[in-house]
Design a protein around this motif. Sequence first.
Motif, mmCIF file in Angstrom:
data_model
loop_
_atom_site.group_PDB
_atom_site.id
_atom_site.type_symbol
_atom_site.label_atom_id
_atom_site.label_comp_id
_atom_site.label_asym_id
_atom_site.label_seq_id
_atom_site.Cartn_x
_atom_site.Cartn_y
_atom_site.Cartn_z
ATOM 1 N N PHE A 292 0.817 -1.205 0.000
ATOM 2 C CA PHE A 292 0.000 0.000 0.000
ATOM 3 C C PHE A 292 0.854 1.260 0.000
ATOM 4 C CE2 PHE A 292 -3.465 -2.531 0.086
ATOM 5 C CZ PHE A 292 -4.622 -2.047 0.662
ATOM 6 N N ASN A 293 2.024 1.189 0.601
ATOM 7 C CA ASN A 293 2.830 2.396 0.692
ATOM 8 C C ASN A 293 3.925 2.432 -0.371
ATOM 9 O OD1 ASN A 293 4.047 0.247 1.910
ATOM 10 N ND2 ASN A 293 5.005 1.403 3.535
ATOM 11 N N ASP A 294 3.561 2.036 -1.607
ATOM 12 C CA ASP A 294 4.497 2.225 -2.718
ATOM 13 C C ASP A 294 4.173 3.529 -3.449
ATOM 14 O OD1 ASP A 294 2.177 1.586 -3.981
ATOM 15 O OD2 ASP A 294 2.980 -0.039 -5.188
ATOM 16 N N GLY A 295 3.435 4.388 -2.780
ATOM 17 C CA GLY A 295 3.101 5.682 -3.338
ATOM 18 C C GLY A 295 1.719 6.109 -2.909
ATOM 19 N N ILE A 296 1.626 7.239 -2.204
ATOM 20 C CA ILE A 296 0.318 7.763 -1.820
ATOM 21 C C ILE A 296 -0.238 8.559 -2.997
ATOM 22 C CG2 ILE A 296 -0.878 9.381 -0.303
ATOM 23 C CD1 ILE A 296 0.913 8.530 1.934
ATOM 24 N N VAL A 297 -1.398 8.171 -3.449
ATOM 25 C CA VAL A 297 -1.978 8.802 -4.637
ATOM 26 C C VAL A 297 -3.182 9.669 -4.304
ATOM 27 C CG1 VAL A 297 -1.153 6.980 -6.160
ATOM 28 C CG2 VAL A 297 -3.412 6.765 -5.104
ATOM 29 N N SER A 298 -3.647 9.623 -3.049
ATOM 30 C CA SER A 298 -4.807 10.442 -2.696
ATOM 31 C C SER A 298 -4.868 10.657 -1.194
ATOM 32 C CB SER A 298 -6.099 9.772 -3.171
ATOM 33 O OG SER A 298 -6.350 8.583 -2.444
ATOM 34 N N TYR A 299 -5.553 11.754 -0.819
ATOM 35 C CA TYR A 299 -5.837 12.044 0.586
ATOM 36 C C TYR A 299 -7.319 12.354 0.726
ATOM 37 C CZ TYR A 299 -0.881 12.269 1.753
ATOM 38 O OH TYR A 299 0.434 11.955 1.970
ATOM 39 N N GLN A 300 -7.837 12.081 1.925
ATOM 40 C CA GLN A 300 -9.255 12.283 2.191
ATOM 41 C C GLN A 300 -9.455 13.072 3.491
ATOM 42 O OE1 GLN A 300 -8.071 8.843 1.840
ATOM 43 N NE2 GLN A 300 -8.154 9.381 -0.336
ATOM 44 N N VAL A 301 -10.556 13.834 3.533
ATOM 45 C CA VAL A 301 -11.030 14.455 4.765
ATOM 46 C C VAL A 301 -12.156 13.592 5.311
ATOM 47 C CG1 VAL A 301 -12.189 16.432 5.809
ATOM 48 C CG2 VAL A 301 -10.442 16.793 4.046
ATOM 49 N N ASN A 302 -12.071 13.217 6.572
ATOM 50 C CA ASN A 302 -13.108 12.407 7.210
ATOM 51 C C ASN A 302 -13.650 13.152 8.422
ATOM 52 O OD1 ASN A 302 -12.401 9.935 5.554
ATOM 53 N ND2 ASN A 302 -10.472 10.285 6.620
ATOM 54 N N GLY A 303 -14.851 12.792 8.863
ATOM 55 C CA GLY A 303 -15.420 13.392 10.052
ATOM 56 C C GLY A 303 -16.718 14.114 9.791
ATOM 57 N N SER A 304 -17.149 14.904 10.767
ATOM 58 C CA SER A 304 -18.472 15.519 10.708
ATOM 59 C C SER A 304 -18.565 16.644 9.684
ATOM 60 C CB SER A 304 -18.865 16.052 12.089
ATOM 61 O OG SER A 304 -17.897 16.966 12.580
ATOM 62 N N ALA A 305 -17.445 17.026 9.085
ATOM 63 C CA ALA A 305 -17.471 18.065 8.055
ATOM 64 C C ALA A 305 -17.916 17.532 6.704
ATOM 65 C CB ALA A 305 -16.097 18.724 7.925
ATOM 66 N N VAL A 306 -18.022 16.214 6.569
ATOM 67 C CA VAL A 306 -18.408 15.602 5.296
ATOM 68 C C VAL A 306 -19.529 14.596 5.541
ATOM 69 C CG1 VAL A 306 -16.204 15.934 4.126
ATOM 70 C CG2 VAL A 306 -16.543 13.924 5.579
ATOM 71 N N SER A 307 -20.223 14.229 4.480
ATOM 72 C CA SER A 307 -21.267 13.214 4.593
ATOM 73 C C SER A 307 -20.634 11.841 4.788
ATOM 74 C CB SER A 307 -22.125 13.213 3.328
ATOM 75 O OG SER A 307 -21.336 12.942 2.182
ATOM 76 N N ASN A 308 -21.431 10.895 5.337
ATOM 77 C CA ASN A 308 -20.912 9.541 5.571
ATOM 78 C C ASN A 308 -19.560 9.636 6.279
ATOM 79 O OD1 ASN A 308 -20.918 6.774 5.518
ATOM 80 N ND2 ASN A 308 -20.439 6.586 3.338
ATOM 81 N N PRO A 309 -19.529 10.229 7.472
ATOM 82 C CA PRO A 309 -18.317 10.804 8.069
ATOM 83 C C PRO A 309 -17.058 9.947 8.067
ATOM 84 C CG PRO A 309 -20.223 11.319 9.409
ATOM 85 C CD PRO A 309 -20.693 10.352 8.365
#
Length: 515
Positions: A292-309
């Motif tokens: 999985f760590n052969d390259g980070i290709v994306s980041y996400q925001v999680n929590g109450s600021a987004v739907s489906n937290p």
Amino acid sequence: MKIWTPVLALTLSFGLTACDDDDTEVVEISPQFSSAQLVGTLHDYRDRWNPFSEQNNMTRVHASGDLFTATYSLSPTGGRAGDGVYAIRFFTDHELSQVYKHELTAPGHLLTGEQQALGNNIVFQVSELADYTISFDPVGQTFTISPEVALITEISSMQVNGFAYPNEGSEERVIDGRTMPAEVWDETRNEHNMTANGDGTFSKTMPLTVDGGHEGNGVYQILFSANHIADFAFAAVNNRPGELSGGNGYNSKVGLVEEASLVFQVEHDSDYTITVDPASATYHIDPSVAVFNDGIVSYQVNGSAVSNPWDPTDDAHQMQQEDDGSWSLTVPLATDGGDASNGSYVINFSANKSWSLDSTGAGGVWGKALHALPQESNILFKVNETGDHTIRLWPDSNRFEITPEVTPLLTVASLRLVGSMSEWNANDPSFNMSTPDGKYFYIDIDLTAGDEHWYKYTANDAAWGMVFADYNYDGYRELSLHGDPAAFNMQVETDGTYRFWANVDSGDYGITLLN
């Protein structure tokens, strides 16, 4: 084998400028660093590994120099495992990138910058109860400990720890009065030992399956330890497959976003051989796996600021990469929004749409991200105006920001008991706890014999935004902010008034029958 190394001598250098044959002018040297931090298991509070914590500051020896010291009472029965073995490392200026680790082949010398991954925590054992003074010179990249201690620099054994043992437990245990890590993360288990190959490398062959791992989907998360010492350890380096970073044990894995557990997915059932070379800080897995760590290709925001937290695979969580190397997401936030409908929101960041690489949250300083467990917390804040807000993360420099400006909620201003006795209502103010000092909190409740209750603690009147409980895996009996640990359980044996108490500084907690 433990190497006994004499304490190194320290030399202070001062620049001198000759004015004439008779007079010499002492030129003051401006310090390069504003502060230095000593983190590790010699601390008995929750933030022991947190470089942002002011509690971990060292004392500058001279106003114009860069020599720092700290003195601690250490014991042969102290340390992480109660055997007198301690693990530490240094930081300067509360900066995650300014970390200093031990160069094992040169005792007393430290590695920093691009070389830090080849170092490890400073691991040592004390033989007598005494006050020990630790000195740190970030310019010369050296340290000393006095009185003399046994520096542990030779790796005699290595272990594989993590979610690769289907028949082992994943809950903390209490053995002879000591809280032990969950079996899968227990570095003392002989079942976790690797085989020494004679060339300095260590290997372990393990049966791994497509329906194995922590979540039964063939994804495995592991770390390596040396000499059965949890914080004499190695994690993987994101974006550089095959490379490891020293000093990253389960609890001491505090710092850079790119350093995380080794996470991989197997594509077929087989016996897999994992080989580690601690000298070069590298690893190899045969047959090959999807790392999985052969390259980070994306980041996400999680929590109450987004739907489906808390689902990082949701498209609403996905951040966009910007030209300056940051990642951003714009979301609508309101002064009457959030879980508590009071404008308080909680977020964290994930990578590659997976929790397996661990989350990135806050370490106690607004705007600085901390990638760690179980020390880092979710990022809690209150919006000042209703409207679109842009959340931005710079993973290379471990920074984040939210615009327009919001009000950070970094410290614990209030604590609330939430559980079966309150019907799990996190917004019920009648279960607010009292505090004499902002660290120790308590509440007294009348309970009836025969009842069974489950509970957690929440902070800052933010519903489930900041939750304290005891983490399932780490082997510390103390409160944690990381993840979603199981609720506490209590059996009421006697009618009476019970005091529920928690210390958010030390992490201690308990229940006392008052009458």
